[in-house]
Write an enzyme that holds these catalytic residues in place. Sequence first.
Site, PDB file in Angstrom:
ATOM      1  N   CYS A 244      51.292  44.290  87.476  1.00 11.54           N
ATOM      2  CA  CYS A 244      51.621  43.780  86.154  1.00 11.54           C
ATOM      3  C   CYS A 244      50.590  42.723  85.766  1.00 11.54           C
ATOM      4  O   CYS A 244      50.056  42.017  86.624  1.00 11.54           O
ATOM      5  CB  CYS A 244      53.000  43.145  86.058  1.00 11.54           C
ATOM      6  SG  CYS A 244      54.333  44.295  86.393  1.00 11.54           S
TER       7      CYS A 244
ATOM      8  N   ARG B 144      46.024  46.459  86.245  1.00 12.45           N
ATOM      9  CA  ARG B 144      47.129  45.976  87.065  1.00 12.45           C
ATOM     10  C   ARG B 144      48.402  46.798  86.878  1.00 12.45           C
ATOM     11  O   ARG B 144      49.384  46.616  87.594  1.00 12.45           O
ATOM     12  CB  ARG B 144      47.422  44.514  86.744  1.00 12.45           C
ATOM     13  CG  ARG B 144      46.229  43.609  86.913  1.00 12.45           C
ATOM     14  CD  ARG B 144      46.596  42.193  86.579  1.00 12.45           C
ATOM     15  NE  ARG B 144      47.568  41.681  87.513  1.00 12.45           N
ATOM     16  CZ  ARG B 144      47.295  41.165  88.698  1.00 12.45           C
ATOM     17  NH1 ARG B 144      46.046  41.062  89.069  1.00 12.45           N
ATOM     18  NH2 ARG B 144      48.228  40.737  89.495  1.00 12.45           N
TER      19      ARG B 144
ATOM     20  N   TRP C 155      53.610  47.455  85.531  1.00 13.60           N
ATOM     21  CA  TRP C 155      53.644  48.481  86.583  1.00 13.60           C
ATOM     22  C   TRP C 155      55.077  48.434  87.096  1.00 13.60           C
ATOM     23  O   TRP C 155      55.499  47.451  87.704  1.00 13.60           O
ATOM     24  CB  TRP C 155      52.650  48.127  87.686  1.00 13.60           C
ATOM     25  CG  TRP C 155      52.508  49.200  88.720  1.00 13.60           C
ATOM     26  CD1 TRP C 155      51.717  50.323  88.638  1.00 13.60           C
ATOM     27  CD2 TRP C 155      53.150  49.264  89.993  1.00 13.60           C
ATOM     28  NE1 TRP C 155      51.843  51.067  89.780  1.00 13.60           N
ATOM     29  CE2 TRP C 155      52.709  50.444  90.634  1.00 13.60           C
ATOM     30  CE3 TRP C 155      54.055  48.448  90.665  1.00 13.60           C
ATOM     31  CZ2 TRP C 155      53.139  50.820  91.896  1.00 13.60           C
ATOM     32  CZ3 TRP C 155      54.489  48.824  91.922  1.00 13.60           C
ATOM     33  CH2 TRP C 155      54.032  50.001  92.525  1.00 13.60           C
TER      34      TRP C 155
ATOM     35  N   ASN D 214      55.323  38.750  86.641  1.00 17.92           N
ATOM     36  CA  ASN D 214      54.661  39.623  87.604  1.00 17.92           C
ATOM     37  C   ASN D 214      55.231  39.279  88.970  1.00 17.92           C
ATOM     38  O   ASN D 214      55.310  38.109  89.323  1.00 17.92           O
ATOM     39  CB  ASN D 214      53.152  39.346  87.550  1.00 17.92           C
ATOM     40  CG  ASN D 214      52.401  39.987  88.701  1.00 17.92           C
ATOM     41  OD1 ASN D 214      52.818  41.022  89.214  1.00 17.92           O
ATOM     42  ND2 ASN D 214      51.305  39.373  89.098  1.00 17.92           N
ATOM     43  N   GLY D 215      55.635  40.303  89.730  1.00 21.43           N
ATOM     44  CA  GLY D 215      56.203  40.039  91.053  1.00 21.43           C
ATOM     45  C   GLY D 215      57.635  40.540  91.111  1.00 21.43           C
ATOM     46  O   GLY D 215      58.046  41.356  90.292  1.00 21.43           O
TER      47      GLY D 215
ATOM     48  N   GLU E  62      37.836  57.540 103.891  1.00 22.47           N
ATOM     49  CA  GLU E  62      37.633  56.938 102.577  1.00 22.47           C
ATOM     50  C   GLU E  62      37.300  58.015 101.528  1.00 22.47           C
ATOM     51  O   GLU E  62      37.789  57.955 100.398  1.00 22.47           O
ATOM     52  CB  GLU E  62      36.517  55.880 102.661  1.00 22.47           C
ATOM     53  CG  GLU E  62      36.097  55.242 101.351  1.00 22.47           C
ATOM     54  CD  GLU E  62      37.206  54.492 100.628  1.00 22.47           C
ATOM     55  OE1 GLU E  62      38.293  54.318 101.190  1.00 22.47           O
ATOM     56  OE2 GLU E  62      36.988  54.123  99.452  1.00 22.47           O
TER      57      GLU E  62
ATOM     58  N   LYS F  63      39.541  58.476  98.211  1.00 25.66           N
ATOM     59  CA  LYS F  63      38.955  58.354  96.869  1.00 25.66           C
ATOM     60  C   LYS F  63      39.297  59.572  96.026  1.00 25.66           C
ATOM     61  O   LYS F  63      39.696  59.470  94.875  1.00 25.66           O
ATOM     62  CB  LYS F  63      37.437  58.210  97.025  1.00 25.66           C
ATOM     63  CG  LYS F  63      36.750  57.364  96.037  1.00 25.66           C
ATOM     64  CD  LYS F  63      36.815  55.881  96.272  1.00 25.66           C
ATOM     65  CE  LYS F  63      38.173  55.331  96.535  1.00 25.66           C
ATOM     66  NZ  LYS F  63      38.279  54.006  97.010  1.00 25.66           N
TER      67      LYS F  63
ATOM     68  N   GLU G  24      43.033  59.706  95.082  1.00 27.37           N
ATOM     69  CA  GLU G  24      43.403  58.697  94.082  1.00 27.37           C
ATOM     70  C   GLU G  24      43.069  59.123  92.659  1.00 27.37           C
ATOM     71  O   GLU G  24      43.883  58.995  91.770  1.00 27.37           O
ATOM     72  CB  GLU G  24      42.601  57.411  94.328  1.00 27.37           C
ATOM     73  CG  GLU G  24      43.170  56.475  95.312  1.00 27.37           C
ATOM     74  CD  GLU G  24      42.401  55.161  95.315  1.00 27.37           C
ATOM     75  OE1 GLU G  24      41.229  55.170  95.724  1.00 27.37           O
ATOM     76  OE2 GLU G  24      42.963  54.148  94.887  1.00 27.37           O
TER      77      GLU G  24
ATOM     78  N   HIS H 219      41.824  70.183 117.596  1.00 22.59           N
ATOM     79  CA  HIS H 219      43.148  69.842 118.136  1.00 22.59           C
ATOM     80  C   HIS H 219      44.251  70.067 117.096  1.00 22.59           C
ATOM     81  O   HIS H 219      45.355  69.577 117.263  1.00 22.59           O
ATOM     82  CB  HIS H 219      43.154  68.389 118.615  1.00 22.59           C
ATOM     83  CG  HIS H 219      42.181  68.142 119.722  1.00 22.59           C
ATOM     84  ND1 HIS H 219      42.327  68.677 120.976  1.00 22.59           N
ATOM     85  CD2 HIS H 219      41.008  67.458 119.746  1.00 22.59           C
ATOM     86  CE1 HIS H 219      41.303  68.316 121.742  1.00 22.59           C
ATOM     87  NE2 HIS H 219      40.485  67.580 121.010  1.00 22.59           N
TER      88      HIS H 219
ATOM     89  N   LYS I 183      45.775  48.316  90.381  1.00 23.37           N
ATOM     90  CA  LYS I 183      44.610  47.779  91.088  1.00 23.37           C
ATOM     91  C   LYS I 183      45.002  46.839  92.215  1.00 23.37           C
ATOM     92  O   LYS I 183      44.492  46.918  93.308  1.00 23.37           O
ATOM     93  CB  LYS I 183      43.699  47.068  90.088  1.00 23.37           C
ATOM     94  CG  LYS I 183      42.442  46.474  90.710  1.00 23.37           C
ATOM     95  CD  LYS I 183      41.488  47.554  91.174  1.00 23.37           C
ATOM     96  CE  LYS I 183      40.225  47.003  91.804  1.00 23.37           C
ATOM     97  NZ  LYS I 183      39.538  48.050  92.575  1.00 23.37           N
TER      98      LYS I 183
HETATM   99  O1  M6R Z   1      42.717  44.343  96.740  1.00 21.00           O
HETATM  100  P1  M6R Z   1      42.780  44.974  98.089  1.00 21.00           P
HETATM  101  O2  M6R Z   1      41.419  45.279  98.630  1.00 21.00           O
HETATM  102  O3  M6R Z   1      43.599  44.207  99.074  1.00 21.00           O
HETATM  103  O4  M6R Z   1      43.516  46.361  97.872  1.00 21.00           O
HETATM  104  C1  M6R Z   1      43.857  47.167  98.959  1.00 21.00           C
HETATM  105  C2  M6R Z   1      44.221  48.560  98.511  1.00 21.00           C
HETATM  106  O5  M6R Z   1      45.329  48.534  97.680  1.00 21.00           O
HETATM  107  C3  M6R Z   1      43.054  49.228  97.778  1.00 21.00           C
HETATM  108  O6  M6R Z   1      41.911  49.289  98.568  1.00 21.00           O
HETATM  109  C4  M6R Z   1      43.426  50.640  97.310  1.00 21.00           C
HETATM  110  O7  M6R Z   1      43.554  51.485  98.414  1.00 21.00           O
HETATM  111  C5  M6R Z   1      42.370  51.106  96.322  1.00 21.00           C
HETATM  112  N1  M6R Z   1      42.989  51.645  95.170  1.00 21.00           N
HETATM  113  C6  M6R Z   1      41.424  52.060  96.908  1.00 21.00           C
HETATM  114  O8  M6R Z   1      40.547  52.632  96.010  1.00 21.00           O
END
Ligand code: M6R
Length: 613
Positions: free
Chosen positions: A2, A27, A74, A100-101, A485, A489, A492, A508, A608
């Site tokens: 948020c 956010r 969010w 927020n929270g 990774e 990516k 996501e 395996h 984010k």
């Molecule tokens: O802000 P942070 O690096 O702590 O965030 C950690 C993860 O939430 C973040 O890396 C998330 O996996 C990303 N969306 C990856 O692209």
Amino acid sequence: MCGIIGYVGKKNSVPYIIDGLKKLEYRGYDSAGVSILQEGKLVTVRAVGKVAELEKAALLANPKGTTGIGHTRWATHGKPSEENSHPHTDCSGEIVVVHNGIIENYLILRTKLISLGHKFKSETDTEVIAHLIEENLKHIRTGAPEERLLKAVQKTNKEIAGAFAYGVMWARTPDYLIGVKNQSPLVVGIGENESFLASDVPAFLQHTNKVLFLDEGEVVLLRPGQVTVLDKTGTEKKVKPVKISWDQKTAEKGGYDHFMLKEIYDQPQAIEDTLRTARADFGKILGLDTPALRGLQNIHIIACGTAYHAGLVGKYYIEQFAGIPVSVDLASEYKYRSVPHKTKTLAIAISQSGETADTIGAVKKAQELGFRTLAICNVLGSTLTRICDSTFFTHCGPEISVASTKAFTSQITSMYALAISLGLANGNLSKSSFDKLHRELMRLSKAMGETVRQEYPVRHLTRKIYKADRFIFLGRHVNFPIALEGALKLKEVSYRSAEGFAAGEIKHGPISIIDKGTPVFMLMPQGPLFEKMLSACQECRARGAFVVTITTPDGEKEAKSVSDKVLLVPQVNEYLQPVLNVVPLQFLAYWIAKRLGCDIDQPRNLAKSVTVE
Ligand code: M6R
């Protein structure tokens, strides 16, 4: 998650708030809303979906006023709907809150407030704040309205529990806003005759770069160009504004279609800027002198998502260069597992935002165990940097795209710098070995500059494969986390099914999911494990896979003989290679998502910074 913004100044607050919300949209973007104090009355406009929807609704309603608050959501408590959108009001409609929270005890409070006659209009935890302030105000009858509001907010803060930040506005207090920070991000901007409250600096950066960072439990009172900070006990505290060096341009798309693409291209500069700090003595950054560095016996790395993958690469670095045993944990797991107490342990938390609740929780646990803590973080003034004993900043500028790219490569670069510095300090590396590794590190930004030029072949390749149902990524050793990774990516941003494995593991089990035409990406720079990767290519090809190899010029010829497509990256030392190898995978995710018409910078269901557990 948020995003909160507040404005109090001399101009119409609406454009400031809408614009700020656009900058905070990373956010969360389930719904958005704004409340403006217009001639003594609050006008609230809310809309489901992105800030663009709110902007349309606000244009129609056309509210005007010099004090206002806004929010992009969010969803946590209650589905994305107009009723659940912020700002939320009390019964009288005179108090509005953006938050927020999470208010953990909201159900108890809600039940109590309902029994006192309060009528709730949403399913959110936020709404209890507005009603509680209203309830508390009833019992504070004397003093100016500003004083009364402050007292009611302070009382409310004692009653609510959880990690939260909120902003509140009362129709009876024009030119006045209150902000509260408790374990969720909240920063303040001070401009000329105007003040801002926001979840993150880019929300107001184009208007002012004078920023106040708040500590936990603090309350801030905003008037036009004037800000008062009260500490936990309610005592006024002098806080010096910090001048932020990011410019607004860095925080904008700079001509690219998406932030993700811009941020991939930012990587040479991000590495250069990060390394400028890495030239400094790491001992000083850690707050440890050489004997203490020498004495480190264990390192625990804790992080989430992409940052966790950077941590996995970091383990190879530290164990290789410094000879110190390293464990890498997902922060959400570390917090709840039994961690044996060992002396001389350093916990390293890696986080782009510095606001990830899981990571912060894990750091607190490490501190309870008596471990020293180091943050590798990108955001100045963020919670993580404030609670850790020391911080090494990745200087990659604001990362706006939800999918992390430049923060990841800067994190790995930082881990390498840390590892070789520790190795030198504890005698595991000779001065000449350190110098060689250091020289190679200092050339990394140039190699990254060549790597980002490889967008075209990847883009071309995606035309052929973007409709595939599933994608596989394989790597070994330092490139195994890159396989993870690459898969993350792609998942996501394109919502495709993707999995990363250690190449030696496929036999395996995972090889059974390879079918005719399944795209399999092999991370195989020329080096000690190249031959083993060639075998993995053969194994996958024999099952009908469409094999794409990511290799260095020395490996091109052999890679061609076992794959359908070769993507080249420059050759650097074996340990730095992952920083470059991930780049084609970032382009891959971007272009597949683009061809599938996905919302690249704001993928569905994601935010984010994940500020809830
Ligand atoms: O802000 P942070 O690096 O702590 O965030 C950690 C993860 O939430 C973040 O890396 C998330 O996996 C990303 N969306 C990856 O692209």
